[in-house]
Design an enzyme around this catalytic site. Sequence first.
Site, PDB file in Angstrom:
ATOM      1  N   GLY A   1      -5.924  -1.015  -0.950  1.00 33.53           N
ATOM      2  CA  GLY A   1      -7.319  -0.616  -1.160  1.00 33.53           C
ATOM      3  C   GLY A   1      -8.205  -1.831  -1.440  1.00 33.53           C
TER       4      GLY A   1
ATOM      5  N   GLU B   1     -13.924   5.308   7.544  1.00 34.54           N
ATOM      6  CA  GLU B   1     -12.502   5.144   7.865  1.00 34.54           C
ATOM      7  C   GLU B   1     -11.738   6.269   7.159  1.00 34.54           C
ATOM      8  OE1 GLU B   1     -10.176   2.125   5.905  1.00 34.54           O
ATOM      9  OE2 GLU B   1      -8.883   1.852   7.638  1.00 34.54           O
TER      10      GLU B   1
ATOM     11  N   LEU C   1      -2.747  -7.298   8.580  1.00 34.08           N
ATOM     12  CA  LEU C   1      -3.571  -7.754   9.697  1.00 34.08           C
ATOM     13  C   LEU C   1      -4.835  -8.437   9.176  1.00 34.08           C
ATOM     14  CD1 LEU C   1      -3.246  -4.498  11.863  1.00 34.08           C
ATOM     15  CD2 LEU C   1      -1.706  -6.457  11.777  1.00 34.08           C
TER      16      LEU C   1
ATOM     17  N   PRO D   1       0.804  -1.229   0.000  1.00 36.21           N
ATOM     18  CA  PRO D   1       0.000   0.000   0.000  1.00 36.21           C
ATOM     19  C   PRO D   1       0.835   1.275   0.000  1.00 36.21           C
ATOM     20  CG  PRO D   1       0.080  -0.897   2.204  1.00 36.21           C
ATOM     21  CD  PRO D   1       0.877  -1.835   1.342  1.00 36.21           C
ATOM     22  N   THR D   2       0.202   2.364  -0.387  1.00 38.48           N
ATOM     23  CA  THR D   2       0.881   3.656  -0.410  1.00 38.48           C
ATOM     24  C   THR D   2       1.043   4.229   1.000  1.00 38.48           C
ATOM     25  OG1 THR D   2       0.783   5.875  -1.353  1.00 38.48           O
ATOM     26  CG2 THR D   2      -1.310   4.904  -0.808  1.00 38.48           C
ATOM     27  N   THR D   3       0.207   3.715   1.918  1.00 37.12           N
ATOM     28  CA  THR D   3       0.217   4.247   3.283  1.00 37.12           C
ATOM     29  C   THR D   3       1.412   3.754   4.111  1.00 37.12           C
ATOM     30  OG1 THR D   3      -1.379   2.487   3.631  1.00 37.12           O
ATOM     31  CG2 THR D   3      -2.252   4.720   3.537  1.00 37.12           C
ATOM     32  N   ASN D   4       1.850   2.535   3.867  1.00 37.49           N
ATOM     33  CA  ASN D   4       3.001   1.965   4.608  1.00 37.49           C
ATOM     34  C   ASN D   4       3.946   1.282   3.623  1.00 37.49           C
ATOM     35  OD1 ASN D   4       1.348   2.399   6.996  1.00 37.49           O
ATOM     36  ND2 ASN D   4       0.331   0.488   6.497  1.00 37.49           N
TER      37      ASN D   4
ATOM     38  N   CYS E   1      -3.931   1.020   9.319  1.00 35.33           N
ATOM     39  CA  CYS E   1      -5.357   0.672   9.214  1.00 35.33           C
ATOM     40  C   CYS E   1      -5.986   0.291  10.551  1.00 35.33           C
ATOM     41  CB  CYS E   1      -5.565  -0.423   8.185  1.00 35.33           C
ATOM     42  SG  CYS E   1      -4.498  -1.830   8.469  1.00 35.33           S
TER      43      CYS E   1
HETATM   44  C1  LIG Z   1      -1.274  -2.778   8.745  1.00 33.40           C
HETATM   45  C2  LIG Z   1      -1.799  -1.741   7.836  1.00 33.40           C
HETATM   46  O1  LIG Z   1      -1.815  -0.622   8.164  1.00 33.40           O
HETATM   47  S1  LIG Z   1      -2.297  -2.193   6.295  1.00 33.40           S
HETATM   48  C3  LIG Z   1      -3.000  -0.794   5.602  1.00 33.40           C
HETATM   49  C4  LIG Z   1      -3.928  -1.229   4.555  1.00 33.40           C
HETATM   50  N1  LIG Z   1      -4.755  -0.184   4.157  1.00 33.40           N
HETATM   51  C5  LIG Z   1      -4.366   0.745   3.302  1.00 33.40           C
HETATM   52  O2  LIG Z   1      -3.284   0.789   2.761  1.00 33.40           O
HETATM   53  C6  LIG Z   1      -5.311   1.779   2.984  1.00 33.40           C
HETATM   54  C7  LIG Z   1      -5.960   1.428   1.757  1.00 33.40           C
HETATM   55  N2  LIG Z   1      -5.592   2.378   0.745  1.00 33.40           N
HETATM   56  C8  LIG Z   1      -6.506   3.149   0.250  1.00 33.40           C
HETATM   57  O3  LIG Z   1      -7.641   3.119   0.686  1.00 33.40           O
HETATM   58  C9  LIG Z   1      -6.111   4.003  -0.906  1.00 33.40           C
HETATM   59  O4  LIG Z   1      -4.908   3.584  -1.441  1.00 33.40           O
HETATM   60  C10 LIG Z   1      -6.007   5.497  -0.525  1.00 33.40           C
HETATM   61  C11 LIG Z   1      -7.277   5.940   0.125  1.00 33.40           C
HETATM   62  C12 LIG Z   1      -4.843   5.711   0.409  1.00 33.40           C
HETATM   63  C13 LIG Z   1      -5.773   6.276  -1.814  1.00 33.40           C
HETATM   64  O5  LIG Z   1      -6.895   6.065  -2.643  1.00 33.40           O
HETATM   65  P1  LIG Z   1      -6.983   6.384  -4.209  1.00 33.40           P
HETATM   66  O6  LIG Z   1      -5.885   7.274  -4.604  1.00 33.40           O
HETATM   67  O7  LIG Z   1      -8.361   6.816  -4.495  1.00 33.40           O
HETATM   68  O8  LIG Z   1      -6.946   5.000  -4.920  1.00 33.40           O
HETATM   69  P2  LIG Z   1      -6.007   3.754  -4.806  1.00 33.40           P
HETATM   70  O9  LIG Z   1      -4.832   3.987  -3.961  1.00 33.40           O
HETATM   71  O10 LIG Z   1      -6.873   2.611  -4.425  1.00 33.40           O
HETATM   72  O11 LIG Z   1      -5.514   3.561  -6.298  1.00 33.40           O
HETATM   73  C14 LIG Z   1      -4.981   4.562  -7.135  1.00 33.40           C
HETATM   74  C15 LIG Z   1      -4.750   3.923  -8.481  1.00 33.40           C
HETATM   75  O12 LIG Z   1      -3.652   3.055  -8.400  1.00 33.40           O
HETATM   76  C16 LIG Z   1      -3.992   1.753  -8.819  1.00 33.40           C
HETATM   77  N3  LIG Z   1      -3.198   0.817  -8.054  1.00 33.40           N
HETATM   78  C17 LIG Z   1      -3.221   0.589  -6.726  1.00 33.40           C
HETATM   79  N4  LIG Z   1      -2.313  -0.322  -6.406  1.00 33.40           N
HETATM   80  C18 LIG Z   1      -1.689  -0.680  -7.554  1.00 33.40           C
HETATM   81  C19 LIG Z   1      -0.647  -1.588  -7.866  1.00 33.40           C
HETATM   82  N5  LIG Z   1      -0.068  -2.342  -6.959  1.00 33.40           N
HETATM   83  N6  LIG Z   1      -0.235  -1.678  -9.149  1.00 33.40           N
HETATM   84  C20 LIG Z   1      -0.801  -0.935 -10.083  1.00 33.40           C
HETATM   85  N7  LIG Z   1      -1.795  -0.068  -9.859  1.00 33.40           N
HETATM   86  C21 LIG Z   1      -2.245   0.063  -8.601  1.00 33.40           C
HETATM   87  C22 LIG Z   1      -5.469   1.664  -8.538  1.00 33.40           C
HETATM   88  O13 LIG Z   1      -6.089   0.692  -9.323  1.00 33.40           O
HETATM   89  C23 LIG Z   1      -5.906   3.068  -8.936  1.00 33.40           C
HETATM   90  O14 LIG Z   1      -5.997   3.172 -10.320  1.00 33.40           O
HETATM   91  P3  LIG Z   1      -7.159   4.024 -11.012  1.00 33.40           P
HETATM   92  O15 LIG Z   1      -6.952   5.431 -10.494  1.00 33.40           O
HETATM   93  O16 LIG Z   1      -6.879   3.855 -12.444  1.00 33.40           O
HETATM   94  O17 LIG Z   1      -8.429   3.420 -10.554  1.00 33.40           O
END
Ligand SMILES: CC(=O)SCCNC(=O)CCNC(=O)[C@H](O)C(C)(C)COP(=O)(O)OP(=O)(O)OC[C@H]1O[C@@H](n2cnc3c(N)ncnc32)[C@H](O)[C@@H]1OP(=O)(O)O
Length: 504
Positions: free
Chosen positions: A201, A342, A421, A118-121, A252
């Site tokens: 996501g 969230e 998790l 993820p982009t967050t971690n 998360c």
């Molecule tokens: C222990 C822990 O803490 S685990 C944490 C787990 N949770 C998370 O990481 C949070 C989940 N992440 C998110 O909800 C989102 O990434 C956010 C809210 C941070 C950002 O949301 P957004 O910018 O709207 O969208 P998201 O990150 O899902 O995707 C952006 C684009 O990248 C694409 N993308 C995401 N991951 C990948 C990947 N690995 N490879 C290629 N493309 C990707 C998505 O399909 C999306 O494309 P699109 O714009 O053409 O639809």
Amino acid sequence: MNTTMDKDLLAIQEMRTAVKTAKSAQQKYMSFSQEQVDRVVKAVADAAYARSAELGQMAADETGMGVAEHKKIKNEVGSKAVYESIKDLKTVGIVGEDKVNKVVEIAAPFGVVAAVIPTTNPTSTAFFKTLISLKTRNAIVVSPHPYAVKCTEAALQICEEAAVEAGAPPGLVQCLTMASMDATQQLMKHPDVNVILATGGSALVRAAYSSGKPAYGVGPGNVPVYIERTAKIEKAAENIVNSKSFDYGTICATEQAIVVDHNVKERVMRELKKHGAYVLNAEEKAKMEKAISPVPGKVNPKIVGKSPQTIARLAGISIPEGTRVLIGEETEVGKDIPFSLEKLSPVFAMYTARDSNHAKELCLSLLYLGGRGHSLSLHTKNDDVAREFAIEMPVSRILVNTMSSVGAVGGTTGLLPSMTLGCGTFGGNITSDNVSAKHLLNIKRMAYGIKEVHLPKQAADASKPADETDEIVKEVLKSVNGKANIDPKMVSELVTQIVSQLQK
Ligand SMILES: CC(=O)SCCNC(=O)CCNC(=O)[C@H](O)C(C)(C)COP(=O)(O)OP(=O)(O)OC[C@H]1O[C@@H](n2cnc3c(N)ncnc32)[C@H](O)[C@@H]1OP(=O)(O)O
């Protein structure tokens, strides 16, 4: 051919080469002894830990999310704490033996792990997933989030180099660099990929599950924190503000909504403010709702991992200097109630509970809205209440009197250090564990016979004519003809005895 197609084709090519390289390296790595594997894993953990600060800064700069110093701590958890938790695990050859029941356990790797980060971690998850893959003699191919390609690639490069230096075959740690969703989806379906570790996501987690491969996917959280009336208020407020502002709320398992018992609300408010909380008035709250969720049901990615000051600017409100978290008082829960979602940012909803039953109802609604199976946090001195919540709530982790964010990933609790998790079947996942090395192993079991089973005698076929004995004798003699020196008389006697036994 247009440029997008060009880019997608190149990305798919890159992915195929990465899987091929990873597979070939993994086949060599399979023959490593436990000692050799442990040497590689230690070298990778040490190298990753040593670069925690630098990688934390890179991740903060590239994603524009979170706090570099906090990302450093996350990197330390993802490297050192994860290493400490798996270093003694046996992952090669015979890994267990039950001498009483005579069952021997043998570990076998999965093969190639496809990991979505993820982009967050980004860097901490890259370290963590690499360590658990290498500990189990797997190779790993990582698909970074498009906003975090450079820092994820740098983290993986550190791991690959350290592994090779410690004797591992080159190519065990691979990174896709072109951020193509097409390539990521094809990676998850690639015939040489054996398991998927998907953190991110919900669209990506869904894609992992529909790939047809075994997958550990992690669902979203929407963590409520209940401040029960016996709670140590000052400590609870401090923990909650520290936890929420940690890396600007990107873990998360971070608290999303405070549920406070009305008996202690005033004191809680005072303490929260003392620790840097700013409570929005009605007008500010309305503006903030639009910033949190301009499209109903979806959180604005522009607030994720941002400082309260940035979020306030986005909402068009001014907040006191030094504000660490923002609070909006709320009574409702739903997709169209922005504060109840969230938010993955230092923004809280606050609900007032009449008593612990009302608190349970509020927590359940919040979990059912978006965090079923993830985590719930509690502050209380009454262990009966804590246990009651633990038994009744549909979550996989119940954090008591601690920071939920750092606690859930094993930083301040005895939980297994992990950046992935599980949410159990409550959240549509196969595991409710903190995912770790043990989840990347096949365990073969060799079982010796230790009990006799006495089958009931088969009933004789009474309708069988007596002269059938002769037919059987003929068949037996025919089948051994020329192969053994057998006396026909002896065969006839034996068959007669068997038939008569069966007829009894
Ligand atoms: C222990 C822990 O803490 S685990 C944490 C787990 N949770 C998370 O990481 C949070 C989940 N992440 C998110 O909800 C989102 O990434 C956010 C809210 C941070 C950002 O949301 P957004 O910018 O709207 O969208 P998201 O990150 O899902 O995707 C952006 C684009 O990248 C694409 N993308 C995401 N991951 C990948 C990947 N690995 N490879 C290629 N493309 C990707 C998505 O399909 C999306 O494309 P699109 O714009 O053409 O639809």
